[in-house]
Design a protein around this motif. Structure first.
Motif, PDB file in Angstrom:
ATOM      1  N   ALA A 258       1.024  -0.962   0.285  1.00  0.00           N
ATOM      2  CA  ALA A 258      -0.300  -0.299   0.522  1.00  0.00           C
ATOM      3  C   ALA A 258       0.614   0.851   0.348  1.00  0.00           C
ATOM      4  O   ALA A 258       0.430   2.496  -0.460  1.00  0.00           O
ATOM      5  CB  ALA A 258      -0.981  -0.152   1.171  1.00  0.00           C
TER       6      ALA A 258
ATOM      7  N   LEU B  58       1.570   2.294  -3.504  1.00  0.00           N
ATOM      8  CA  LEU B  58       0.655   3.154  -3.892  1.00  0.00           C
ATOM      9  C   LEU B  58       0.542   4.436  -3.420  1.00  0.00           C
ATOM     10  O   LEU B  58      -0.565   5.319  -4.283  1.00  0.00           O
ATOM     11  CB  LEU B  58      -0.461   1.990  -4.291  1.00  0.00           C
TER      12      LEU B  58
ATOM     13  N   THR C 207      -1.124   4.973  -0.928  1.00  0.00           N
ATOM     14  CA  THR C 207      -3.153   4.325  -0.072  1.00  0.00           C
ATOM     15  C   THR C 207      -2.355   4.675   1.309  1.00  0.00           C
ATOM     16  O   THR C 207      -1.417   4.032   1.850  1.00  0.00           O
ATOM     17  CB  THR C 207      -2.826   3.257  -0.688  1.00  0.00           C
TER      18      THR C 207
ATOM     19  N   VAL D 196      -7.941   0.540   3.348  1.00  0.00           N
ATOM     20  CA  VAL D 196      -6.725   1.038   2.671  1.00  0.00           C
ATOM     21  C   VAL D 196      -7.266   0.529   1.409  1.00  0.00           C
ATOM     22  O   VAL D 196      -7.506   1.641   0.834  1.00  0.00           O
ATOM     23  CB  VAL D 196      -5.140  -0.065   2.957  1.00  0.00           C
TER      24      VAL D 196
ATOM     25  N   ASP E 110      -8.736   3.243  -1.568  1.00  0.00           N
ATOM     26  CA  ASP E 110      -7.492   2.889  -2.925  1.00  0.00           C
ATOM     27  C   ASP E 110      -8.550   2.825  -4.620  1.00  0.00           C
ATOM     28  O   ASP E 110      -8.344   3.026  -5.131  1.00  0.00           O
ATOM     29  CB  ASP E 110      -6.672   1.835  -3.252  1.00  0.00           C
TER      30      ASP E 110
ATOM     31  N   ASN F  76      -7.132   3.507  -8.005  1.00  0.00           N
ATOM     32  CA  ASN F  76      -7.538   2.577  -9.048  1.00  0.00           C
ATOM     33  C   ASN F  76      -8.528   2.592 -10.374  1.00  0.00           C
ATOM     34  O   ASN F  76      -8.345   1.720 -11.683  1.00  0.00           O
ATOM     35  CB  ASN F  76      -7.939   1.270  -8.445  1.00  0.00           C
TER      36      ASN F  76
ATOM     37  N   SER G 260     -10.444  -3.019  -5.607  1.00  0.00           N
ATOM     38  CA  SER G 260      -9.224  -2.476  -4.884  1.00  0.00           C
ATOM     39  C   SER G 260      -8.822  -3.788  -3.262  1.00  0.00           C
ATOM     40  O   SER G 260     -10.563  -4.017  -2.234  1.00  0.00           O
ATOM     41  CB  SER G 260      -9.474  -1.842  -4.742  1.00  0.00           C
TER      42      SER G 260
ATOM     43  N   VAL H  58      -2.166  -4.746  -1.700  1.00  0.00           N
ATOM     44  CA  VAL H  58      -2.971  -4.342  -2.044  1.00  0.00           C
ATOM     45  C   VAL H  58      -2.939  -5.130  -3.398  1.00  0.00           C
ATOM     46  O   VAL H  58      -1.539  -4.780  -4.079  1.00  0.00           O
ATOM     47  CB  VAL H  58      -3.541  -2.297  -2.332  1.00  0.00           C
TER      48      VAL H  58
ATOM     49  N   ARG I 162      -4.562  -4.711  -6.922  1.00  0.00           N
ATOM     50  CA  ARG I 162      -6.104  -3.621  -7.976  1.00  0.00           C
ATOM     51  C   ARG I 162      -6.620  -4.683  -9.027  1.00  0.00           C
ATOM     52  O   ARG I 162      -5.976  -4.822  -9.575  1.00  0.00           O
ATOM     53  CB  ARG I 162      -4.773  -2.326  -8.328  1.00  0.00           C
TER      54      ARG I 162
END
Length: 242
Positions: free
Chosen positions: A123, A126, A128, A136, A140, A144, A194, A208, A210
């Motif tokens: 995370a 990214l 996030t 999260v 996110d 995404n 996400s 994470v 995606r």
């Protein structure tokens, strides 16, 4: 989804694993985030022809394509199942899954889009924020959706419907997923998801995954990948390469 999966995979392939050490404490996260975002505008291209490559702290070679079985995200200690008609690649700070079916992007025919894709990353890489998997995942999903179906590839996202927002168990960890149907200005709408959960190898860190899949594809592929994520000890993929 747009070529975003190929773009992000290329960036993550070149990000040094060392940036992940920045998450050990509650220090400044901007360095890892800025490295992940660098170079994105110039790399929006098709994932065909071997996928993304990089020149980071790793081997410098293009990631090996895994055609079946599962691909390993060694950093987070998980493996992602490779759906039929897709391929997987392990990255420096994650793993990517990409549909083999591609087409000219409706918003910009000079670019190539793919029917679906997914990738995992910490995370913090990214950018996030959130202290729990639920926080999260909810934080996110908008980024995404924009990454997968906004911008030049499909025009802007005009609206979205929330299809799911729920707790799930992933690789033995208590996680959370949020799934939207993103309505685009041009071309196909998309299912975006996400998924967030603690890393089995580093439980204090949240990973994470995606997802982005065109709505003319089966939505169940999101569930197939989610339910197929398992704990892995590491390695460069556990399927068949080409």
């Amino acid at each position: 989804m747009g070529a975003a999966v190929a773009v992000v995979a290329a960036v993550l392939a070149s990000v040094g694993v060392g940036v992940y050490a920045l998450t050990d404490d509650d220090g400044d996260r901007s360095t890892a985030t800025s490295q992940q975002q660098g170079g994105r505008d110039d790399e929006r291209g098709a994932p065909e022809g071997g996928g993304p490559g990089g020149e980071g702290d790793g081997e410098g070679d293009e990631p090996r394509r895994v055609e079946s079985g599962a691909v390993t995200d060694s950093l987070s200690g998980i493996s992602l199942p490779v759906p039929e008609g897709w391929y997987g690649e392990e990255l420096q700070v994650g793993a990517a899954l990409t549909s083999k079916e591609s087409y000219d992007c409706p918003g910009d025919a000079s670019k190539t889009c793919v029917k679906g894709g997914a990738y995992s990353a910490p995370a913090v890489v990214l950018g996030t924020r959130g202290g729990t998997a639920e926080e999260v995942a909810k934080a996110d999903i908008a980024a995404n959706a924009e990454e997968s179906y906004g911008g030049e590839a499909y025009g802007r996202i005009t609206s979205h419907d929330v299809l799911a927002s729920k707790a799930v168990t992933v690789a033995g960890q208590k996680g959370y997923l949020v799934r939207w149907r993103a309505v685009t200005q041009e071309g196909s709408d998309g299912f975006v998801q996400s998924l967030a959960f603690p890393s089995p190898s580093r439980p204090d860190q949240i990973v994470v995954v995606r997802f982005g899949v065109d709505t003319d594809q089966r939505q169940t592929v999101l569930d197939e990948i989610t339910e197929g994520i398992e704990v892995a000890e590491g390695g460069r993929g556990s399927g068949q390469d080409v």
